[in-house]
Write a protein that holds these residues in place. Structure first.
Motif, PDB file in Angstrom:
ATOM      1  N   VAL A  65       0.813  -1.214   0.000  1.00 53.07           N
ATOM      2  CA  VAL A  65       0.000   0.000   0.000  1.00 53.07           C
ATOM      3  C   VAL A  65       0.846   1.264   0.000  1.00 53.07           C
ATOM      4  O   VAL A  65       0.422   2.300  -0.488  1.00 53.07           O
ATOM      5  CB  VAL A  65      -1.021  -0.020   1.167  1.00 53.07           C
ATOM      6  CG1 VAL A  65      -0.359   0.255   2.480  1.00 53.07           C
ATOM      7  CG2 VAL A  65      -2.138   0.959   0.928  1.00 53.07           C
ATOM      8  N   VAL A  66       2.051   1.198   0.521  1.00 54.24           N
ATOM      9  CA  VAL A  66       2.867   2.413   0.572  1.00 54.24           C
ATOM     10  C   VAL A  66       4.119   2.294  -0.299  1.00 54.24           C
ATOM     11  O   VAL A  66       5.185   2.756   0.058  1.00 54.24           O
ATOM     12  CB  VAL A  66       3.248   2.771   2.029  1.00 54.24           C
ATOM     13  CG1 VAL A  66       2.053   3.278   2.781  1.00 54.24           C
ATOM     14  CG2 VAL A  66       3.864   1.608   2.756  1.00 54.24           C
ATOM     15  N   ARG A  67       3.955   1.663  -1.478  1.00 54.84           N
ATOM     16  CA  ARG A  67       5.100   1.539  -2.362  1.00 54.84           C
ATOM     17  C   ARG A  67       5.111   2.628  -3.425  1.00 54.84           C
ATOM     18  O   ARG A  67       4.070   3.176  -3.788  1.00 54.84           O
ATOM     19  CB  ARG A  67       5.064   0.173  -3.055  1.00 54.84           C
ATOM     20  CG  ARG A  67       5.264  -0.932  -2.054  1.00 54.84           C
ATOM     21  CD  ARG A  67       6.037  -2.051  -2.638  1.00 54.84           C
ATOM     22  NE  ARG A  67       6.111  -3.133  -1.682  1.00 54.84           N
ATOM     23  CZ  ARG A  67       6.181  -4.407  -2.039  1.00 54.84           C
ATOM     24  NH1 ARG A  67       6.193  -4.732  -3.317  1.00 54.84           N
ATOM     25  NH2 ARG A  67       6.262  -5.337  -1.121  1.00 54.84           N
ATOM     26  N   LEU A  68       6.288   2.863  -3.970  1.00 55.41           N
ATOM     27  CA  LEU A  68       6.456   3.907  -4.981  1.00 55.41           C
ATOM     28  C   LEU A  68       5.595   3.627  -6.210  1.00 55.41           C
ATOM     29  O   LEU A  68       4.953   4.534  -6.763  1.00 55.41           O
ATOM     30  CB  LEU A  68       7.932   3.987  -5.374  1.00 55.41           C
ATOM     31  CG  LEU A  68       8.279   5.083  -6.366  1.00 55.41           C
ATOM     32  CD1 LEU A  68       8.008   6.438  -5.762  1.00 55.41           C
ATOM     33  CD2 LEU A  68       9.739   4.986  -6.773  1.00 55.41           C
ATOM     34  N   LYS A  69       5.564   2.356  -6.614  1.00 53.26           N
ATOM     35  CA  LYS A  69       4.788   1.988  -7.791  1.00 53.26           C
ATOM     36  C   LYS A  69       3.312   2.346  -7.603  1.00 53.26           C
ATOM     37  O   LYS A  69       2.652   2.851  -8.507  1.00 53.26           O
ATOM     38  CB  LYS A  69       4.950   0.476  -8.004  1.00 53.26           C
ATOM     39  CG  LYS A  69       4.492  -0.026  -9.347  1.00 53.26           C
ATOM     40  CD  LYS A  69       4.882  -1.496  -9.476  1.00 53.26           C
ATOM     41  CE  LYS A  69       3.977  -2.244 -10.406  1.00 53.26           C
ATOM     42  NZ  LYS A  69       4.107  -3.695 -10.241  1.00 53.26           N
ATOM     43  N   THR A  70       2.814   2.057  -6.389  1.00 51.15           N
ATOM     44  CA  THR A  70       1.433   2.393  -6.074  1.00 51.15           C
ATOM     45  C   THR A  70       1.196   3.884  -6.254  1.00 51.15           C
ATOM     46  O   THR A  70       0.175   4.315  -6.811  1.00 51.15           O
ATOM     47  CB  THR A  70       1.128   1.994  -4.624  1.00 51.15           C
ATOM     48  OG1 THR A  70       1.581   0.669  -4.414  1.00 51.15           O
ATOM     49  CG2 THR A  70      -0.343   2.079  -4.324  1.00 51.15           C
ATOM     50  N   LEU A  71       2.166   4.677  -5.796  1.00 48.17           N
ATOM     51  CA  LEU A  71       2.032   6.132  -5.893  1.00 48.17           C
ATOM     52  C   LEU A  71       1.929   6.571  -7.343  1.00 48.17           C
ATOM     53  O   LEU A  71       1.033   7.339  -7.714  1.00 48.17           O
ATOM     54  CB  LEU A  71       3.226   6.804  -5.215  1.00 48.17           C
ATOM     55  CG  LEU A  71       3.281   8.323  -5.326  1.00 48.17           C
ATOM     56  CD1 LEU A  71       2.119   8.961  -4.597  1.00 48.17           C
ATOM     57  CD2 LEU A  71       4.588   8.862  -4.793  1.00 48.17           C
ATOM     58  N   VAL A  72       2.840   6.034  -8.178  1.00 44.43           N
ATOM     59  CA  VAL A  72       2.864   6.457  -9.580  1.00 44.43           C
ATOM     60  C   VAL A  72       1.546   6.092 -10.256  1.00 44.43           C
ATOM     61  O   VAL A  72       0.914   6.922 -10.925  1.00 44.43           O
ATOM     62  CB  VAL A  72       4.061   5.795 -10.304  1.00 44.43           C
ATOM     63  CG1 VAL A  72       3.991   6.078 -11.789  1.00 44.43           C
ATOM     64  CG2 VAL A  72       5.361   6.287  -9.713  1.00 44.43           C
ATOM     65  N   VAL A  73       1.107   4.846 -10.049  1.00 47.34           N
ATOM     66  CA  VAL A  73      -0.150   4.408 -10.664  1.00 47.34           C
ATOM     67  C   VAL A  73      -1.313   5.244 -10.142  1.00 47.34           C
ATOM     68  O   VAL A  73      -2.193   5.661 -10.894  1.00 47.34           O
ATOM     69  CB  VAL A  73      -0.375   2.910 -10.384  1.00 47.34           C
ATOM     70  CG1 VAL A  73      -1.766   2.499 -10.794  1.00 47.34           C
ATOM     71  CG2 VAL A  73       0.666   2.084 -11.115  1.00 47.34           C
ATOM     72  N   LYS A  74      -1.278   5.512  -8.848  1.00 43.36           N
ATOM     73  CA  LYS A  74      -2.356   6.289  -8.232  1.00 43.36           C
ATOM     74  C   LYS A  74      -2.466   7.669  -8.877  1.00 43.36           C
ATOM     75  O   LYS A  74      -3.545   8.121  -9.241  1.00 43.36           O
ATOM     76  CB  LYS A  74      -2.055   6.435  -6.734  1.00 43.36           C
ATOM     77  CG  LYS A  74      -3.201   6.972  -5.920  1.00 43.36           C
ATOM     78  CD  LYS A  74      -3.778   5.893  -5.054  1.00 43.36           C
ATOM     79  CE  LYS A  74      -5.247   6.063  -4.878  1.00 43.36           C
ATOM     80  NZ  LYS A  74      -5.859   4.914  -4.260  1.00 43.36           N
ATOM     81  N   VAL A  75      -1.327   8.337  -8.990  1.00 44.87           N
ATOM     82  CA  VAL A  75      -1.335   9.715  -9.491  1.00 44.87           C
ATOM     83  C   VAL A  75      -1.804   9.753 -10.943  1.00 44.87           C
ATOM     84  O   VAL A  75      -2.716  10.511 -11.293  1.00 44.87           O
ATOM     85  CB  VAL A  75       0.067  10.338  -9.338  1.00 44.87           C
ATOM     86  CG1 VAL A  75       0.149  11.646 -10.097  1.00 44.87           C
ATOM     87  CG2 VAL A  75       0.386  10.546  -7.878  1.00 44.87           C
ATOM     88  N   PHE A  76      -1.211   8.886 -11.791  1.00 48.92           N
ATOM     89  CA  PHE A  76      -1.619   8.944 -13.192  1.00 48.92           C
ATOM     90  C   PHE A  76      -3.029   8.396 -13.362  1.00 48.92           C
ATOM     91  O   PHE A  76      -3.785   8.871 -14.209  1.00 48.92           O
ATOM     92  CB  PHE A  76      -0.595   8.228 -14.073  1.00 48.92           C
ATOM     93  CG  PHE A  76       0.656   9.029 -14.195  1.00 48.92           C
ATOM     94  CD1 PHE A  76       0.676  10.153 -15.012  1.00 48.92           C
ATOM     95  CD2 PHE A  76       1.779   8.729 -13.442  1.00 48.92           C
ATOM     96  CE1 PHE A  76       1.811  10.940 -15.093  1.00 48.92           C
ATOM     97  CE2 PHE A  76       2.915   9.508 -13.527  1.00 48.92           C
ATOM     98  CZ  PHE A  76       2.931  10.618 -14.351  1.00 48.92           C
ATOM     99  N   GLY A  77      -3.381   7.428 -12.538  1.00 45.32           N
ATOM    100  CA  GLY A  77      -4.737   6.893 -12.598  1.00 45.32           C
ATOM    101  C   GLY A  77      -5.779   7.951 -12.301  1.00 45.32           C
ATOM    102  O   GLY A  77      -6.794   8.060 -12.991  1.00 45.32           O
ATOM    103  N   VAL A  78      -5.516   8.761 -11.263  1.00 45.09           N
ATOM    104  CA  VAL A  78      -6.537   9.737 -10.872  1.00 45.09           C
ATOM    105  C   VAL A  78      -6.627  10.846 -11.910  1.00 45.09           C
ATOM    106  O   VAL A  78      -7.720  11.337 -12.210  1.00 45.09           O
ATOM    107  CB  VAL A  78      -6.284  10.274  -9.442  1.00 45.09           C
ATOM    108  CG1 VAL A  78      -5.159  11.261  -9.394  1.00 45.09           C
ATOM    109  CG2 VAL A  78      -7.547  10.900  -8.896  1.00 45.09           C
TER     110      VAL A  78
END
Lengths: 770, 770
Positions: free
Chosen positions: A183-196
């Protein structure tokens, strides 16, 4: 079918890998182990809320105060501690800065992409309004929406499923002390940001605020550790903070910074983190959280002010701009309070309806839409339908409004209206949801007719229900506010119809605000932090009292029917979530009934083979082992002398900290605390550690590494008392001892989360491998 | 001299009485006891901060889960618990309501009395300006001031010394878990309220905000217990809440309601309570606190709106009205931030100076001004001097301002000015401090000249230093804000002098606000709650970030020199105050070194005589006793099986719950939890309980009444770990056991508060009877 529940769950990856690694540790009973693995594969258990997943581990908020730790702490000077404290502040500042920058990125990207899209569609509509053939415009709009959403859905579904949704339930769990995988990984962050960015630009009924909270949390987890495991880059910084205790503190700060950036509400952010996470309140920690929040909203404002070519004007709020409510025009009177309460109740009912519909939909999705490609297709379908519904509403709406002199509308659609007028429905649909909320709050009376608002509320409600839970990264705050603002404004307009003196109810914008609060409160059921967030976002403290009343009413009424949206989704994942207190009627239970027993214990000096065998036993999969003076027989309890964690044993095995039978003491390699920190948080699985047959005969001295003073309770302790100790200190393992200080059991999070208050009193959840 | 320290301390009464009661318990060694008493009388110890008083007891935030308690909890149905929860909400509503009403009373009374006074003096001045003989006006003013202050000082000095000052240090201690005698009694409330009315009306440099916090706390303690011991009236309500755990929760709500009423800052109130008090954060509790705060500020606004003949207008803030800061006029720019930080540092330095001066003054007062009549005379002297200084400043000020068309000045003094003008200095001095602050914030540029402001700052600073600590009920918030606003405005004016483009620094009101924050922060050193309080009081969230920066800078700079004002006064009282964490360098210490040992233990079935003797021993005066299986020899530790409190034993002795040696079990009277609750919180002293010689031979069975599951730690536990457990759970006694579960020591609040971080590392405070 066996695979279904895994695909949609928050943590569908990762687990498999470890299990598939061949056993290297030369255990004699590896065959038996393999059977264990097969046995422990997820069984076909229908998803329901009465289960507790065994998959989720606990975070450990309690420092393992072993000799290594104490030596380090004792070596450190007062100046050293002061430096650490300053470092913590610096990290919090960095967290705020980066979170603010991410919010900037999202805001600017969404604004530009949505701008481009609406510009293209508007050109097209205007072209075809005269020529006829608006169906082509509809197709263009639907295709553009679907295209954006497709990109967003693909990166989420195929690369990082945990980035789906708002991320708030996951962060709630993390702050509660549950280790949600990845839940707190860098990959999650990148996907989250571009996803939103994709989903908001794709015109879905979603907001970009919820994901900000998740993003802030990821930033915090990354920055505070001074390295990225995904990028295989270790900056050799902040090594002291590589443990659950410190990391969780920083993640609270990150979540707060996210709220702060999203709503321009630094205090609201602090309260959000505290409401959701902190059980042990610490003044210094709270100040740091507050600092991160402040820096985050400051950074956002600073860069947005530059972007909007008004550099240095720092007074604007966060991502969502509700516009300022002028204090004079929106004063309220005593006799309006009952009306507010009625609106709160309405919000509670509508919120409960939203949650129930979404619950059924989620169950349906769990059953039938579990393949990534299906998920992407559903998201694209929703995007196309959203465009179609919007288009139809605008098309069939005959209401025209004069174009104001100040051009408050960003994309006014003339359509069939006379020159100098624009289509009223388009304000609500042909716009990003944030702008729609703002126009509902602030447009002068008479901008909307009741019919438009009624139809809009209904359509948007259904779209929002359908949208939440899609495999895209998106939040539910803004759609909720929008629905509420629409019916709230409708409520205000109706009020002015049925009363004679129109002047009193002159401003429907006030009711739009109250309605928005009621609807949001009815869906998510937060009260304290939400009150503050809304007050800060409107920039006016006058409304504190009515907003609080409305949120409380919405919560009470909503709770009567069904739980809050986030709690529903947490329960559907069977997360062992600990509430604030034990169920009130649980004084009947004592530690003896609650604890897991018998406990696997180790001797102070233990045979390596025994340790490897115990750790390899996937059917039990224990993470904490009491260390006892001497295990005589299997069922005979021995005196407690410490507690050792699986992760510690793994590191010891990896570094082969063995004592040979003959020459004890001096052959032992000296291990540093650094070795444990380097392995944190992704400790290798036991299967990847090779232990030869000879080594299995060696001994391991745990004295130096075990926590010699674990917290204990006697067997007769009541469940609420155990719960209080466990929750207040954020424990992972609590040893139950008899009156001779002999180990008789172990209480973990799952033992406590099992008991909850159902309709007919205390209920016990079942444990499952889902 | 021996009596000095007692007279000025917070708890000068009460203690004596108990000791003077003749011993009735037929103890054979009563003569020895009497010697003990004499021996334990306060020795001549000079007041300093390196002492820890033995006088203060701890509150017990941990429920004694004995059989009676568990039986009651188990008997209660789910509906019962729900009713309890509703009752808690109702009580919080009542607390808010009553606190709001008290704030109303104070506000209206002060306004009217001050109005009368200023009217009379103004008439007089106007009469004598023409005739000459203004010295008569001065005398009138001084006499009026002194008269008011005399009344205020007399009721405080002679009736309830604990009502002196703002009450915030006392409430801080109470919320920290220290039982400050008589701090939450009805009598204290009455004296506090009338005292503050007198001192504000008497023109002292004081505010009425601090006392509101104390008043709210008293209201909470009273309402939640459903009875008043002072009035000997028991309403037989809320009996369930008669224990420290529940009472302390309600007192937090009361303190929050007080802040909320004082500053119109409900969220600030919640944060104040949390920052000062709560160690264990509980969501439900926080919501209730928030509710109390909201109700309190609502009530105040509602009644004040009626009083001001604008019924129903609920948007006005609390007691202090900073006036609304309009968002457009007071935006700030990036380049102003360094200026804000400089102001923060200045505030820190000035605050530290204030605290140091006040510290010396307090030491002086402790030494020489300890008799009530001297205290009253000092207060009257200060009142007269304040009037004289004010008069002189007004008299010698030659600055005149034109009288605005809207008459913003309440009492414009023409004096020697031309017609249609008024004396500028009079705005600051001939006014209640709240109004002066507001005019410094909001008056248009050019209202004050720099000279006036400079002289005013200096004069008011010295007056405020002298005033804080007088034996009157009064707060330090408003004077601090006023000093800060004055030099802040001066700072703003000077800025506009030294820069060319005057338009940027156009509004000195902005700098007045920042200066006020800096000065207040430098004196009291609160950050989070103060930020929110100031933001809420100004009704504008724009200033959140600069205010936070300023408060933090002020705290960091101020802490470099000296502690905050409240902490200084707490230390001067030698209160065993527990901070948030153990000193960082205390990992060297373990429970073994920290604990008190040997411990007086009781057997499960103990001889009455032994119990009476132990309780009567005033030289030890223990309050908690581990219960052990069987005491063999005096120094041989036995197995722990429970913990019993002095208060419980007292109730048992009072009800003569004895088992006769021969016929055990059936002769024992059945005691209810109610009997314990009825005695709470003023348990009779042991000396008032008569135990005959025969009864001394009886036995007492403690099994049912002791807490069978007290929290324990092993001897090797490090101090920070002990501290964390103790603080997080709000304990009063923590039993230290060896690895056989045998009692070896007891850790109490004083054992932990003893260690603090001095200039040269860890220091140990001495225990004293002061």
């Amino acid at each position: 079918m066996a695979n279904i529940s895994k695909k949609v769950s928050w943590s569908s990856r990762g687990d498999d890998r470890g299990e598939r690694t061949p056993l290297l540790n030369g255990a004699e009973d590896s065959k038996l182990n393999r059977q264990d693995i097969i046995r422990s594969r997820p069984k076909e258990i229908p998803h329901n809320e009465k289960l507790l997943s065994l998959k989720y581990e606990s975070l450990d908020y309690d420092n393992s105060e072993n000799q290594l730790f104490l030596e380090e702490e004792r070596r450190m000077s007062q100046m050293g501690f002061r430096c650490l404290e300053i470092t913590r502040w610096v990290i919090c500042g960095l967290i705020g800065l980066l979170t603010g920058l991410i919010a900037c990125l999202i805001d600017i990207a969404v604004e530009n992409l949505a701008g481009l899209k609406y510009f293209a569609v508007k050109q097209n509509i205007e072209k075809f309004t005269e020529l006829g053939g608006l169906s082509l415009s509809l197709i263009l709009w639907a295709v553009l929406n679907s295209a954006f959403v497709m990109v967003g859905a693909i990166i989420v579904a195929f690369f990082e499923p945990i980035a789906a949704g708002s991320g708030i339930p996951q962060i709630k769990c993390y702050l509660n002390g549950v280790k949600v995988p990845r839940v707190v990984r860098l990959k999650t962050l990148v996907v989250k940001v571009f996803g939103v960015i994709c989903s908001v630009a794709g015109g879905l009924a979603v907001g970009k605020e919820g994901p900000m909270i998740h993003s802030g949390a990821v930033v915090a987890a990354g920055v505070s550790q001074g390295r990225s495991t995904s990028l295989k880059k270790d900056f050799k910084m902040f090594e002291y903070f590589r443990r659950d205790t410190e990391k969780r503190d920083f993640v609270s700060a990150g979540a707060a910074a996210g709220v702060s950036a999203a709503f321009g509400a630094p205090v609201g952010g602090v309260l959000f983190s505290l409401e959701e996470g902190a059980s042990f309140w610490n003044q210094l920690l709270t100040w740091r959280i507050f600092f991160a929040s402040m820096v985050s909203s400051f950074t956002l404002n600073f860069f947005l002010s530059i972007y909007h070519q008004k550099p240095g004007e720092l007074s604007s709020p966060g991502l969502i701009n509700f516009g300022r409510f002028d204090s004079d025009s929106v004063q309220y009177n005593l006799y309006e309070i009952p009306l507010f309460i009625i609106m709160g109740a309405l919000g509670g009912i509508l919120g409960a309806l939203f949650n129930v519909l979404n619950y059924w939909l989620t169950i349906f999705r769990i059953r039938y839409i579990h393949r990534p490609c299906l998920q992407v297709m559903e998201a694209m379908l929703v995007a196309a339908v959203t465009a179609t519904v919007s288009f139809a509403m605008i098309y069939f709406s005959t209401e025209c409004q004069p174009l104001g002199p100040d051009h408050t509308e960003e994309y006014p659609l003339q359509l069939f209206c006379a020159d100098g007028e624009y289509n009223a429905m388009a304000t609500a649909f042909f716009n990003t949801p944030e702008r729609s909320v703002r126009s509902l709050f602030h447009n002068p009376p008479g901008t909307y007719n009741p019919m438009t608002l009624g139809v809009f509320t209904l359509a948007y409600f259904l779209l929002a229900v359908w949208t939440y839970g899609l495999t895209v990264s998106a939040g539910v705050f803004i759609p909720s506010l929008l629905i509420g603002a629409a019916w709230g404004r409708l409520f205000g307009i109706l009020l002015s119809f049925i009363t004679t003196s129109k002047s009193i109810w002159a401003d429907p914008g006030k009711y739009a605000l109250i309605g928005a609060a009621a609807q949001l409160g009815g869906i998510v059921r937060m009260t304290l932090s939400l009150t503050v967030i809304l007050v800060e976002a409107t920039g006016n403290v006058t409304y504190g009292f009515p907003i609080m009343l409305v949120l409380m009413t919405a919560k009470i009424v909503g709770d009567y029917f069904v739980e809050g949206l986030y709690d529903i989704h947490i329960k559907l994942q069977s997360v062992p979530f600990l509430h604030w207190e034990a169920p009130p009627t649980s004084h009947w239970l004592t530690a003896r009934e609650v604890m897991s027993s018998p406990v696997t214990c180790f001797n102070r000096i233990e045979k390596v083979g025994t340790i490897v065998d115990v750790l390899s036993n996937t059917s039990t999969n224990h993470n904490g082992f009491p260390v006892v003076t001497h295990v005589t027989e299997i069922d005979e309890p021995s005196k407690l002398c410490g507690l050792v964690l699986r992760s510690q044993l793994i590191v010891l095995l990896k570094h082969k900290v063995f004592v040979e039978r003959a020459s004890s003491r001096f052959s032992q390699r000296k291990l540093q605390l650094k070795d444990f920190r380097d392995a944190y948080p992704r400790f290798p699985p036991i299967q990847s550690i090779h232990v030869s047959q000879d080594e299995r005969e060696c001994m391991m001295d745990l004295t130096e590494f075990m926590n010699p003073t674990p917290y204990t309770v006697p067997q007769e302790t009541s469940l609420p008392r155990v719960f209080k100790l466990f929750r207040a200190l954020g424990l992972r393992h609590l040893v139950v001892v008899d009156n001779e200080n002999r180990v008789v059991g172990l209480v973990t999070r799952k033992d406590l989360a099992r008991y909850h208050l159902g309709k007919d009193g205390l209920e016990e959840l079942h444990l499952a491998q889902t």
